[in-house]
Design an enzyme around this catalytic site. Sequence first.
Site, short mmCIF file in Angstrom:
data_model
loop_
_atom_site.label_atom_id
_atom_site.label_comp_id
_atom_site.label_asym_id
_atom_site.label_seq_id
_atom_site.Cartn_x
_atom_site.Cartn_y
_atom_site.Cartn_z
N SER A 1 -15.70 1.66 -9.90
CA SER A 1 -14.37 1.31 -9.37
C SER A 1 -14.24 1.83 -7.94
O SER A 1 -15.24 2.15 -7.31
CB SER A 1 -13.28 1.87 -10.28
OG SER A 1 -12.03 1.32 -9.93
N ASN A 2 -13.03 1.92 -7.45
CA ASN A 2 -12.82 2.44 -6.09
C ASN A 2 -11.47 3.16 -6.02
O ASN A 2 -10.77 3.27 -7.02
CB ASN A 2 -12.88 1.29 -5.08
CG ASN A 2 -11.87 0.21 -5.40
OD1 ASN A 2 -10.67 0.43 -5.40
ND2 ASN A 2 -12.37 -0.99 -5.70
N TYR A 3 -11.13 3.67 -4.84
CA TYR A 3 -9.96 4.55 -4.69
C TYR A 3 -8.61 3.83 -4.57
O TYR A 3 -7.60 4.47 -4.33
CB TYR A 3 -10.13 5.44 -3.46
CG TYR A 3 -11.17 6.52 -3.62
CD1 TYR A 3 -11.02 7.50 -4.59
CD2 TYR A 3 -12.29 6.57 -2.80
CE1 TYR A 3 -11.97 8.49 -4.74
CE2 TYR A 3 -13.25 7.56 -2.94
CZ TYR A 3 -13.07 8.52 -3.92
OH TYR A 3 -13.99 9.51 -4.07
#
Length: 401
Positions: free
Chosen positions: A206-208
């Site tokens: 995933s990412n931030y």
Amino acid sequence: MNIVLGITGGIAAYKSASLLRLFVKAGHQVQVVMTPSAREFITPVTLSALSGRPVVSEFFTANTGEWHSHVDLGLWADAMVIAPATACTIAKMANGVADNMLVTTYLSAREPVFVAPAMDLDMMAHPTTRRNLDLLRSYGNIIIEPAEGELASHLVGKGRMEEPEGIFKAVTDYFAAREHQPLKGKRVMITAGPTREKIDPVRFISNYSTGKMGYALADAAARLGADVTLISGPVEVRTAEKGVTVVEVESGREMLGECEKVFPRADVAIMCAAVADYYVENPSAVKIKREGNEPPRLALQPNPDIAATLGRVKRRGQVLVGFALETDNEHANAADKMERKNLDMIVMNSLRDAGAGFGTDTNKVEITYRNGAFATVDVPLKSKTEVAADIMRAIIPLTEQ
Ligand code: C5P
């Protein structure tokens, strides 16, 4: 308009007099409600003189026994503005601790409530305060984010109450949008948040992205009268507006599937999600164990580009808006993205700008239209709520063509 101005005990209370003056000058009726400790910071005499009404602070007037009805105040008011809002009052509001006139009035309020926090940077950053503000947001209250700057403690950081002019503008813009409703009857689809690409039943890529920008856009669009569908990856934030339907998805491919259902009937689509670039080709059905010395190899496949896919099927009159989060060569990259994905408008943020991009409550963006259809709009660093309102305003002319 009838406004209840709630004032709590913080140094910034001296600015409440200027805010009151701005409301009165604009022709509004203002009833001041103070907490007992606010009177240590600013005198009720100043406020009653400026508002032309006695200040309410206690449940009843001691010498006459006259009862002050918080219910009546709630019915009278078209807006309640709490400025400054201390950490203590925010906590009481979030938890229904109705031990003073201000919090009881808040609990009886049927009108929109605006909260302008003011406190020291560490109090502002404390998880308790963040959680309480998130609770207020989830109740539909509008938080006017404090700015960064020098604080009464002489420390520098986030916690400084928004200036009276900024609070006045946030309140008046809100009502102007509600009244004019330029997007009434329009269907707006927004993607938000990150996606999760499964590795095995307990792990993902995933990412931030927090989804804050996409949710702020959804709320801003709903306030302008739009019928909003928000297709959201897994996030903590919640929408504050009733006109927003949230469709929760996890992976990029699921997000595309939902978008393809909604897009054909949408007038505007805003691609704000940070879709993972790759998904894992064969996620394991069981938890991958740490065995031997050989690390597992993940075979990755490119995720569909949702914006580009919709760009290919876009009909005349549909407006497609994308985001470009860039670290270098920003303008050229954003312009190229707009062409490649067949977007009508692109919102560019540069990760080189402090306070812009992922995770922050603020943003600073540049809005460019396809083929320079309208002049580029520079939105300086401000809260994501305000940036969202500016972006939605920039979309309106495209829906009128
Ligand atoms: O190519 P890049 O990821 O930088 O493009 C960003 C824009 O494209 C954003 O509007 C984003 O929401 C959208 N996008 C998408 N699907 C992807 C990747 C990006 O909709 N798989």
